[in-house]
Design a protein around this motif. Structure first.
Motif, PDB file in Angstrom:
ATOM      1  N   PRO A  41     -22.683  -0.648 -23.107  1.00 38.79           N
ATOM      2  CA  PRO A  41     -23.868   0.134 -23.470  1.00 38.79           C
ATOM      3  C   PRO A  41     -23.861   0.478 -24.951  1.00 38.79           C
ATOM      4  CG  PRO A  41     -22.371   1.397 -22.067  1.00 38.79           C
ATOM      5  CD  PRO A  41     -21.861   0.022 -22.083  1.00 38.79           C
ATOM      6  N   GLY A  42     -24.930   0.104 -25.632  1.00 38.42           N
ATOM      7  CA  GLY A  42     -25.050   0.384 -27.053  1.00 38.42           C
ATOM      8  C   GLY A  42     -24.164  -0.459 -27.949  1.00 38.42           C
ATOM      9  N   LYS A  43     -23.572  -1.503 -27.385  1.00 36.17           N
ATOM     10  CA  LYS A  43     -22.652  -2.335 -28.161  1.00 36.17           C
ATOM     11  C   LYS A  43     -23.169  -3.767 -28.254  1.00 36.17           C
ATOM     12  CE  LYS A  43     -18.555   0.249 -26.694  1.00 36.17           C
ATOM     13  NZ  LYS A  43     -17.213   0.142 -26.050  1.00 36.17           N
ATOM     14  N   ASP A  89     -13.984  -0.604 -21.099  1.00 35.94           N
ATOM     15  CA  ASP A  89     -14.231  -1.929 -20.524  1.00 35.94           C
ATOM     16  C   ASP A  89     -15.549  -1.977 -19.760  1.00 35.94           C
ATOM     17  OD1 ASP A  89     -10.724  -2.152 -19.742  1.00 35.94           O
ATOM     18  OD2 ASP A  89     -11.789  -3.130 -21.394  1.00 35.94           O
ATOM     19  N   THR A  90     -16.185  -0.839 -19.612  1.00 33.74           N
ATOM     20  CA  THR A  90     -17.479  -0.807 -18.934  1.00 33.74           C
ATOM     21  C   THR A  90     -18.478  -1.664 -19.691  1.00 33.74           C
ATOM     22  OG1 THR A  90     -17.118   1.376 -17.976  1.00 33.74           O
ATOM     23  CG2 THR A  90     -19.411   0.663 -18.263  1.00 33.74           C
ATOM     24  N   ALA A  91     -19.059  -2.620 -18.988  1.00 35.90           N
ATOM     25  CA  ALA A  91     -19.959  -3.565 -19.646  1.00 35.90           C
ATOM     26  C   ALA A  91     -20.551  -4.497 -18.606  1.00 35.90           C
ATOM     27  CB  ALA A  91     -19.215  -4.386 -20.695  1.00 35.90           C
ATOM     28  N   VAL A  92     -21.557  -5.237 -19.043  1.00 39.08           N
ATOM     29  CA  VAL A  92     -22.014  -6.386 -18.263  1.00 39.08           C
ATOM     30  C   VAL A  92     -21.208  -7.582 -18.741  1.00 39.08           C
ATOM     31  CG1 VAL A  92     -23.933  -7.884 -17.664  1.00 39.08           C
ATOM     32  CG2 VAL A  92     -24.331  -5.430 -18.013  1.00 39.08           C
ATOM     33  N   TYR A  93     -20.576  -8.249 -17.814  1.00 39.20           N
ATOM     34  CA  TYR A  93     -19.725  -9.392 -18.139  1.00 39.20           C
ATOM     35  C   TYR A  93     -20.497 -10.675 -17.843  1.00 39.20           C
ATOM     36  CZ  TYR A  93     -15.714  -6.404 -18.878  1.00 39.20           C
ATOM     37  OH  TYR A  93     -14.852  -5.468 -19.394  1.00 39.20           O
ATOM     38  N   TYR A  94     -20.568 -11.526 -18.857  1.00 42.91           N
ATOM     39  CA  TYR A  94     -21.328 -12.762 -18.765  1.00 42.91           C
ATOM     40  C   TYR A  94     -20.398 -13.970 -18.785  1.00 42.91           C
ATOM     41  CZ  TYR A  94     -25.315  -9.856 -20.128  1.00 42.91           C
ATOM     42  OH  TYR A  94     -26.285  -8.883 -20.196  1.00 42.91           O
ATOM     43  N   CYS A  95     -20.694 -14.890 -17.914  1.00 44.00           N
ATOM     44  CA  CYS A  95     -19.991 -16.167 -17.910  1.00 44.00           C
ATOM     45  C   CYS A  95     -20.677 -17.109 -18.890  1.00 44.00           C
ATOM     46  CB  CYS A  95     -20.029 -16.753 -16.506  1.00 44.00           C
ATOM     47  SG  CYS A  95     -19.223 -18.359 -16.320  1.00 44.00           S
ATOM     48  N   ILE A  96     -19.877 -17.917 -19.577  1.00 46.83           N
ATOM     49  CA  ILE A  96     -20.398 -18.868 -20.539  1.00 46.83           C
ATOM     50  C   ILE A  96     -19.714 -20.207 -20.324  1.00 46.83           C
ATOM     51  CG2 ILE A  96     -18.706 -18.103 -22.257  1.00 46.83           C
ATOM     52  CD1 ILE A  96     -20.707 -18.799 -24.434  1.00 46.83           C
ATOM     53  N   ALA A  97     -20.471 -21.279 -20.533  1.00 42.14           N
ATOM     54  CA  ALA A  97     -19.899 -22.611 -20.383  1.00 42.14           C
ATOM     55  C   ALA A  97     -20.480 -23.541 -21.431  1.00 42.14           C
ATOM     56  CB  ALA A  97     -20.188 -23.150 -18.985  1.00 42.14           C
ATOM     57  N   PRO A 105     -24.422 -23.171 -25.512  1.00 36.14           N
ATOM     58  CA  PRO A 105     -23.758 -22.958 -24.225  1.00 36.14           C
ATOM     59  C   PRO A 105     -24.724 -22.448 -23.161  1.00 36.14           C
ATOM     60  CG  PRO A 105     -23.290 -21.147 -25.690  1.00 36.14           C
ATOM     61  CD  PRO A 105     -24.085 -22.140 -26.490  1.00 36.14           C
ATOM     62  N   ASP A 106     -24.291 -22.552 -21.931  1.00 39.70           N
ATOM     63  CA  ASP A 106     -25.028 -21.980 -20.807  1.00 39.70           C
ATOM     64  C   ASP A 106     -24.483 -20.584 -20.524  1.00 39.70           C
ATOM     65  OD1 ASP A 106     -24.610 -25.193 -19.794  1.00 39.70           O
ATOM     66  OD2 ASP A 106     -26.638 -24.372 -19.931  1.00 39.70           O
ATOM     67  N   TRP A 107     -25.367 -19.719 -20.085  1.00 35.97           N
ATOM     68  CA  TRP A 107     -24.981 -18.335 -19.796  1.00 35.97           C
ATOM     69  C   TRP A 107     -25.352 -17.969 -18.367  1.00 35.97           C
ATOM     70  CZ3 TRP A 107     -22.539 -15.041 -23.252  1.00 35.97           C
ATOM     71  CH2 TRP A 107     -22.490 -15.461 -24.581  1.00 35.97           C
ATOM     72  N   GLY A 108     -24.500 -17.164 -17.752  1.00 40.25           N
ATOM     73  CA  GLY A 108     -24.854 -16.564 -16.483  1.00 40.25           C
ATOM     74  C   GLY A 108     -25.689 -15.318 -16.701  1.00 40.25           C
ATOM     75  N   ARG A 109     -26.117 -14.716 -15.593  1.00 41.73           N
ATOM     76  CA  ARG A 109     -26.957 -13.515 -15.702  1.00 41.73           C
ATOM     77  C   ARG A 109     -26.128 -12.252 -15.866  1.00 41.73           C
ATOM     78  NH1 ARG A 109     -32.129 -14.224 -11.617  1.00 41.73           N
ATOM     79  NH2 ARG A 109     -32.953 -16.115 -12.584  1.00 41.73           N
ATOM     80  N   GLY A 110     -24.860 -12.332 -15.596  1.00 44.94           N
ATOM     81  CA  GLY A 110     -23.989 -11.190 -15.808  1.00 44.94           C
ATOM     82  C   GLY A 110     -23.671 -10.431 -14.538  1.00 44.94           C
ATOM     83  N   THR A 111     -22.534  -9.759 -14.577  1.00 45.27           N
ATOM     84  CA  THR A 111     -22.127  -8.877 -13.496  1.00 45.27           C
ATOM     85  C   THR A 111     -21.629  -7.569 -14.106  1.00 45.27           C
ATOM     86  OG1 THR A 111     -20.746  -8.685 -11.498  1.00 45.27           O
ATOM     87  CG2 THR A 111     -19.770  -9.832 -13.370  1.00 45.27           C
ATOM     88  N   GLN A 112     -22.062  -6.463 -13.545  1.00 47.10           N
ATOM     89  CA  GLN A 112     -21.740  -5.141 -14.101  1.00 47.10           C
ATOM     90  C   GLN A 112     -20.345  -4.703 -13.678  1.00 47.10           C
ATOM     91  OE1 GLN A 112     -23.704  -2.875 -16.119  1.00 47.10           O
ATOM     92  NE2 GLN A 112     -21.718  -1.823 -16.215  1.00 47.10           N
ATOM     93  N   VAL A 113     -19.589  -4.262 -14.659  1.00 50.32           N
ATOM     94  CA  VAL A 113     -18.291  -3.638 -14.405  1.00 50.32           C
ATOM     95  C   VAL A 113     -18.349  -2.228 -14.969  1.00 50.32           C
ATOM     96  CG1 VAL A 113     -15.833  -3.651 -14.928  1.00 50.32           C
ATOM     97  CG2 VAL A 113     -17.019  -5.805 -14.427  1.00 50.32           C
ATOM     98  N   THR A 114     -18.049  -1.263 -14.139  1.00 55.52           N
ATOM     99  CA  THR A 114     -18.042   0.126 -14.560  1.00 55.52           C
ATOM    100  C   THR A 114     -16.670   0.720 -14.268  1.00 55.52           C
ATOM    101  OG1 THR A 114     -20.405   0.354 -14.085  1.00 55.52           O
ATOM    102  CG2 THR A 114     -19.131   2.379 -14.317  1.00 55.52           C
ATOM    103  N   VAL A 115     -16.057   1.265 -15.299  1.00 57.64           N
ATOM    104  CA  VAL A 115     -14.735   1.859 -15.155  1.00 57.64           C
ATOM    105  C   VAL A 115     -14.870   3.371 -15.292  1.00 57.64           C
ATOM    106  CG1 VAL A 115     -12.364   1.922 -15.995  1.00 57.64           C
ATOM    107  CG2 VAL A 115     -13.700  -0.199 -16.153  1.00 57.64           C
ATOM    108  N   SER A 116     -14.493   4.073 -14.256  1.00 59.84           N
ATOM    109  CA  SER A 116     -14.604   5.529 -14.263  1.00 59.84           C
ATOM    110  C   SER A 116     -13.292   6.144 -14.719  1.00 59.84           C
ATOM    111  CB  SER A 116     -14.966   6.042 -12.872  1.00 59.84           C
ATOM    112  OG  SER A 116     -13.942   5.728 -11.953  1.00 59.84           O
ATOM    113  N   SER A 117     -13.411   7.262 -15.437  1.00 60.14           N
ATOM    114  CA  SER A 117     -12.208   7.931 -15.948  1.00 60.14           C
ATOM    115  C   SER A 117     -11.655   8.930 -14.951  1.00 60.14           C
ATOM    116  CB  SER A 117     -12.528   8.627 -17.264  1.00 60.14           C
ATOM    117  OG  SER A 117     -13.598   9.540 -17.087  1.00 60.14           O
TER     118      SER A 117
END
Length: 117
Positions: A41-43, A89-97, A105-117
């Motif tokens: 977020p914001g990065k 590490d909280t972010a949307v993680y995108y696959c690239i090929a 490159p090709d991109w995926g749509r992303g998967t959300q990873v949220t790390v709680s403190s």
């Protein structure tokens, strides 16, 4: 046309681990490399890990020592194992090929990873 589909994201507590997967499917293709980027977020989007089909790996500084990328070339699948997760590490993680003979490159749509403190 190639499709990249990520899975494995979700909510994880700080200090925990997760494994992301990305499967490539579609028309005939030959990849030279696959990997992962993320955007928090914001990065800006940043490189997490890349892996060539020759086995060479490259990790972003923010995840070195905590991330492991692996690949099943027969299944055109790339994995990302993240340990000791932190809230940053909280972010949307995108696959690239990257494909042979294709500049972009090709991109995926992303998967959300949220790390709680």
């Amino acid at each position: 046309q190639v499709q990249l589909v990520e899975s494995g994201g979700g909510l994880v507590q700080a200090g925990g681990s997760l494994t992301l997967s990305c499967v490539a499917s579609g028309s005939d293709f030959s990849f030279t490399a696959m990997g992962w980027y993320r955007q928090g977020p914001g990065k800006q989007r940043e490189r997490v890990a890349l892996m060539g089909y020759d086995g060479a790996t490259n990790y972003g500084d923010s995840v070195k020592g905590r991330a492991t990328i692996s690949m099943n070339t027969a299944k055109n699948t790339v994995y990302l194992r993240m340990n000791n997760l932190i809230p940053e590490d909280t972010a949307v993680y995108y696959c690239i090929a990257s494909r042979v003979g294709i500049d972009t490159p090709d991109w995926g749509r992303g998967t959300q990873v949220t790390v709680s403190s």
